[in-house]
Scaffold this active site. Structure first.
Site, PDB file in Angstrom:
ATOM      1  N   GLN A  12       0.828  -1.213   0.000  1.00  0.00           N
ATOM      2  CA  GLN A  12       0.000   0.000   0.000  1.00  0.00           C
ATOM      3  C   GLN A  12       0.858   1.257   0.000  1.00  0.00           C
ATOM      4  OE1 GLN A  12      -3.599   1.338   2.788  1.00  0.00           O
ATOM      5  NE2 GLN A  12      -1.674   1.508   3.901  1.00  0.00           N
ATOM      6  N   ASP A  13       1.737   1.391   0.996  1.00  0.00           N
ATOM      7  CA  ASP A  13       2.556   2.595   1.109  1.00  0.00           C
ATOM      8  C   ASP A  13       3.544   2.707  -0.041  1.00  0.00           C
ATOM      9  OD1 ASP A  13       1.172   2.828   3.444  1.00  0.00           O
ATOM     10  OD2 ASP A  13       2.906   2.725   4.771  1.00  0.00           O
ATOM     11  N   LEU A  64      14.436  -9.782   1.836  1.00  0.00           N
ATOM     12  CA  LEU A  64      15.072  -8.974   2.871  1.00  0.00           C
ATOM     13  C   LEU A  64      16.245  -9.690   3.538  1.00  0.00           C
ATOM     14  CD1 LEU A  64      12.248  -7.088   4.799  1.00  0.00           C
ATOM     15  CD2 LEU A  64      13.983  -6.142   3.276  1.00  0.00           C
ATOM     16  N   LEU A  85      10.188   0.013   3.602  1.00  0.00           N
ATOM     17  CA  LEU A  85       8.786  -0.236   3.933  1.00  0.00           C
ATOM     18  C   LEU A  85       8.463  -1.722   4.088  1.00  0.00           C
ATOM     19  CD1 LEU A  85       7.082   2.132   1.281  1.00  0.00           C
ATOM     20  CD2 LEU A  85       8.227   2.749   3.413  1.00  0.00           C
ATOM     21  N   SER A  89       3.793  -7.142   8.071  1.00  0.00           N
ATOM     22  CA  SER A  89       3.157  -5.967   8.675  1.00  0.00           C
ATOM     23  C   SER A  89       1.798  -6.251   9.312  1.00  0.00           C
ATOM     24  CB  SER A  89       2.982  -4.867   7.619  1.00  0.00           C
ATOM     25  OG  SER A  89       2.171  -5.321   6.551  1.00  0.00           O
ATOM     26  N   SER A 130       6.196   1.754  13.839  1.00  0.00           N
ATOM     27  CA  SER A 130       4.763   1.541  14.082  1.00  0.00           C
ATOM     28  C   SER A 130       4.373   1.976  15.483  1.00  0.00           C
ATOM     29  CB  SER A 130       4.440   0.055  13.899  1.00  0.00           C
ATOM     30  OG  SER A 130       3.158  -0.264  14.404  1.00  0.00           O
ATOM     31  N   GLU A 132       2.720   0.274  17.285  1.00  0.00           N
ATOM     32  CA  GLU A 132       2.745  -0.950  18.086  1.00  0.00           C
ATOM     33  C   GLU A 132       3.964  -1.014  19.002  1.00  0.00           C
ATOM     34  OE1 GLU A 132       0.579  -3.647  18.273  1.00  0.00           O
ATOM     35  OE2 GLU A 132      -0.887  -2.578  17.035  1.00  0.00           O
ATOM     36  N   TYR A 154       4.954  -8.506  16.548  1.00  0.00           N
ATOM     37  CA  TYR A 154       5.214  -7.455  15.563  1.00  0.00           C
ATOM     38  C   TYR A 154       5.757  -6.203  16.253  1.00  0.00           C
ATOM     39  CZ  TYR A 154       4.232  -3.749  12.170  1.00  0.00           C
ATOM     40  OH  TYR A 154       4.331  -2.663  11.335  1.00  0.00           O
ATOM     41  N   LYS A 158       9.379  -4.450  15.674  1.00  0.00           N
ATOM     42  CA  LYS A 158       9.473  -3.047  15.255  1.00  0.00           C
ATOM     43  C   LYS A 158      10.265  -2.208  16.271  1.00  0.00           C
ATOM     44  CE  LYS A 158       7.670  -2.265  11.223  1.00  0.00           C
ATOM     45  NZ  LYS A 158       8.543  -1.747  10.134  1.00  0.00           N
TER      46      LYS A 158
END
Length: 325
Positions: A12-13, A64, A85, A89, A130, A132, A154, A158
C-alpha cells in the site's frame, strides 16, 4: 534527478510513495520478492506504462534476508534516498508466525543498516516504524519520546528495528529516520486488515454478493489516517537538514464499531443486520488506547493530516463497490 530505492514497493505505502516520487521527477528502484505470481495489482498501472517502466521505474528481485543481492542493487543504483517499507506488517498474524516476523521486520532492518554502514555513498534512510512499539502506554497521546512497551511479536520486532535505526544514527552518523506510523488506510489496503475486510464486506452485501461479515471485538480503538498523506510525510522527513524520528498520526481515535457503522451506512445498510462475531479473531494481547501526537511532524515538516477515519471508511467502501461492479 534524484534516485530512490524502496523496499516493499508493491505494498500500500510503497505504491503511493512510488507515484509521488515519480511525480516529483525521481528515478525509482524497487525491491520485490521473487514469486511465481508476477501480478502486482497496486503497481500495475505503472508496470504497464511503457513511458515509465524501465524508464524511470525499475524493479529488482531480492528478499530482505538476501544481503548480498541487496548490497549489489544498492551499489548499482546509487540511490540518494532509501525507503524501507518491507516486512511482515500484519499484527494479528505475528502471533502465528513470530519467527518470520522477527526475521524480516527486525533482522531485515539491521542487515540493511549494516550494508549502509559500509557503502561509500550512503543514502538517506527512512525506516517505517509503528505505533505498536508503544503497546500499552502510560501516557496519551504518545509522542517520539514515549517509552516503548510492545505487547505483540510485531511490536517487539518493530521496537528492535526502531532502536537500531536510532543507534546507527547516533553511533555511525547515518542520516536515518523513523516514521512512527499509526494505522493508515486506503482503498489499496490488504484484505486481511480489519478496515478493508469491513469495507469489502459492506460493498459485497450492498451488491447482493454476500450477506454477513465475521469480526472479533468491536471495542478496539485506533488512530486511523490516510496512507497517501502519510507517504507524503515520509518523503518530507528525508528532505530535512538533520535526521530525526517523527510520529505520524491524526491525534484522534475511533472504534472498530464506528468504522464499521460508517462503512455500512455509506451504502445504506445497518451493520447489526449482517454482523457475526467470532472469538478466534480476538488477539491474545490487545494494545490499549494508541493515539499519536503529531505535533513534531506538524512543526518540523509542516505536515498536517486532513482525512478522518470515517471519511476513509466511505472512500474505501465506494472504491470496493466500484471494483466489484
Amino acid at each position: 534527478m534524484p534516485t530512490a530505492l524502496i523496499t516493499g514497493i508493491t505494498g500500500q505505502d510503497g505504491s503511493y510513495l512510488t507515484e509521488q516520487l515519480l511525480d516529483r521527477g525521481y528515478t525509482v528502484h524497487g525491491l520485490v520478492r521473487r514469486t511465481s505470481n508476477t501480478v502486482r495489482t497496486r503497481l500495475d498501472p505503472l508496470f504497464h506504462n511503457k513511458g515509465v517502466y524501465n524508464k524511470s521505474l525499475f524493479l529488482h528481485y531480492a528478499d530482505l534476508d538476501d544481503a548480498t543481492t541487496i548490497r549489489r542493487v544498492l551499489v548499482k543504483t546509487q540511490p540518494d534516498e532509501l525507503y524501507h517499507l518491507a516486512g511482515q506488517s500484519h499484527v494479528g498474524a505475528s502471533f502465528d508466525i513470530p519467527e518470520s516476523t522477527c526475521q524480516f521486520t527486525a533482522m531485515g532492518t539491521l542487515k540493511l543498516l549494516e550494508i549502509l554502514r559500509d557503502l561509500e555513498k550512503q543514502p538517506r534512510f527512512l525506516h517505517i516504524s509503528s505505533s505498536e512499539i508503544f503497546g500499552r502506554p502510560d501516557e496519551f497521546p504518545q509522542h517520539e519520546h514515549t517509552p516503548m512497551r510492545p505487547v505483540t511479536p510485531y511490536g517487539v520486532a518493530k521496537t528492535f528495528a526502531t532502536q537500531m535505526v536510532q543507534l546507527y544514527r547516533e553511533s555511525f552518523g547515518l542520516f536515518a529516520c523513523n516514521a512512527i506510523c499509526y494505522n493508515h488506510e486506503s482503498p489499496r489496503r490488504g484484505e486481511s486488515f480489519v478496515t478493508r475486510k469491513i469495507t469489502k464486506a459492506a460493498a459485497e452485501i450492498s451488491l447482493g454478493l454476500n450477506d454477513e461479515i465475521v469480526l472479533g471485538s468491536l471495542d478496539g480503538r485506533r488512530d486511523w489516517g490516510s496512507a497517501p498523506e502519510y507517504t507524503t510525510a515520509m518523503h518530507l522527513m528525508l528532505q530535512q537538514d538533520a535526521p530525526d524520528d517523527y510520529v505520524l498520526a491524526t491525534g484522534k481515535t475511533h472504534s472498530v464499531e464506528e468504522f464499521l457503522d460508517a462503512a455500512f451506512r455509506s451504502v445504506g445498510l445497518k451493520y447489526k443486520n449482517h454482523l457475526k462475531q467470532n472469538p478466534k479473531y480476538m488477539r491474545p494481547a490487545e494494545v490499549t488506547r494508541l493515539v499519536g501526537d503529531p505535533t513534531h511532524a506538524k512543526q518540523r515538516l509542516e505536515w498536517t493530516p486532513t482525512t478522518t477515519a470515517l471519511e476513509l471508511a466511505k472512500q474505501m467502501t465506494a472504491a470496493d463497490v466500484e471494483s466489484l461492479k
